[in-house]
Design an enzyme around this catalytic site. Structure first.
Site, short mmCIF file in Angstrom:
data_model
loop_
_atom_site.label_atom_id
_atom_site.label_comp_id
_atom_site.label_asym_id
_atom_site.label_seq_id
_atom_site.Cartn_x
_atom_site.Cartn_y
_atom_site.Cartn_z
N GLN A 144 20.73 52.21 84.23
CA GLN A 144 19.75 51.96 85.29
C GLN A 144 18.40 52.60 85.00
OE1 GLN A 144 22.20 54.35 88.34
NE2 GLN A 144 20.14 54.62 89.15
N CYS A 150 21.11 52.13 91.49
CA CYS A 150 22.56 52.16 91.25
C CYS A 150 23.26 51.07 92.05
CB CYS A 150 23.11 53.52 91.63
SG CYS A 150 22.83 53.97 93.36
N HIS A 265 25.07 57.91 95.58
CA HIS A 265 25.09 57.17 94.33
C HIS A 265 26.12 56.04 94.47
CE1 HIS A 265 24.47 56.36 90.16
NE2 HIS A 265 25.69 56.70 89.78
#
Ligand SMILES: *[C@@H]1O[C@H](CO)[C@@H](O)[C@H](O)[C@H]1NC(C)=O
Length: 318
Positions: A144, A150, A265
């Site tokens: 990424q 993410c 995340h």
């Protein structure tokens, strides 16, 4: 009158030009003296770099101690390493390489009620372990980069998976399209982060492979196993601990996560497993490049809701 006037004007213009030239020359000379010459700028850069290097050294020093202390603890099932992120503070890392935003509302367009796999029973063969990599449903690990996206990678991995499961073809799909065309630029973006369910919604609304909807997995790990036995699942996770950033193998246990779980995340659950010592784990696909961990994948303890793995899980329905 006219020639005189023009002559005068030309004179004035010339004088102005001369004045301007003088000013420009002076300014250039002054700037050069103040440090815009090549040598002066190089010296200035060296000073700047020395300060940055000293700061990076302090951060690296603290992280290296953390890594060594953790690895010296014989009781730990996971290993850390001074990897490419070892001179970053946790805050810097989180800003650059995560980007999951939990959704406050559980309802929403395209979200289907219920849980399709609630009555699913695992076959005898699949009781202890299952891995979608062995079924060819997982594309290579991506990166990424320095983008809070993410959520796009996690959603795309789940869609790539269900596409392979349904059609038998493994296609690598574009996270960039989700970033460029997200339905809600305010909450789904590179800078501000986003959520996989919004990404599924975008794919559905734009006639992507997922045309039907998506479902949330009930927030427990038994349900998560049922879902993962059927397809790849996107999950929100607490990755704020430096243990995550410098993880280099083994089974990451719940003690390595933050004391209070805050989902920040996103990763993709690509199976479930049982280690030789009976430790249960989740194999996860991350998107911090192949140099992170072993080939970019990780194993996270299963059965303790480590790092909030079961708290925000969802999957696309083809
Ligand atoms: C699971 O089983 C119950 C009881 O038979 C049934 O009511 C429910 O619809 C089933 N769920 C699914 C998703 O098939």
């Amino acid at each position: 009158m006219a020639p005189y006037y023009f002559g005068n004007k030309a004179l004035v213009t010339t004088a102005k030009l001369l004045l301007l030239l003088t000013v420009v020359t002076l300014t250039a000379r002054e700037l050069s003296a103040a440090g815009y010459g090549d040598e002066a700028m190089k010296a200035r850069h060296e000073t700047w770099m020395a300060a940055e290097k000293a700061h990076r050294y302090e951060v690296f020093n603290a992280n290296a101690h953390l890594v060594d202390r953790s690895n010296a603890d014989g009781g730990r099932k996971y290993r850390l390493a001074t990897n490419q992120f070892a001179d970053m503070t946790s805050d810097e890392f989180m800003c650059m390489h995560t980007g999951f935003k939990p959704l406050s509302s559980s309802s929403g367009v395209n979200k289907l009620p219920g849980f399709n796999y609630e009555n699913f029973t695992l076959s005898e063969d699949d009781q202890h372990a299952f891995d979608w990599r062995q079924q060819g449903a997982v594309t290579g690990v991506k990166n990424q980069g320095t983008c809070g996206c993410c959520w796009a990678f996690s959603a795309v991995a789940a869609v790539e998976g269900i596409n392979q499961i349904v059609t038998g073809r493994l296609l690598s799909l574009s996270e960039q399209q989700l970033l460029d065309c997200s339905i809600d630029g305010r909450t789904n973006s590179c800078k501000r982060g986003g959520n996989m369910n919004n990404a599924f919604r975008y794919i559905i609304n734009n006639g992507g492979i997922t045309t039907y909807g998506f479902q949330n997995v009930p927030a427990d790990e038994t349900s998560l196993v049922m879902a993962v036995a059927n397809q790849l699942v996107s999950v929100g996770i607490d990755a704020s601990s430096q243990n995550f950033h410098m993880y280099s193998g083994g089974i990451m246990t719940a003690d390595a996560c933050g004391p209070t779980v805050k989902l920040d995340h996103a990763m993709t659950v690509i199976g479930y497993g049982t280690a030789n010592d009976e430790t249960l784990y989740w194999p996860l696909k991350n998107q911090w490049g192949v140099k992170w961990s072993i080939g970019g994948f990780m194993m996270l303890e299963r059965g303790t809701n480590a790092c909030g793995i079961a708290m925000a899980a969802s999957y696309p329905i083809p």
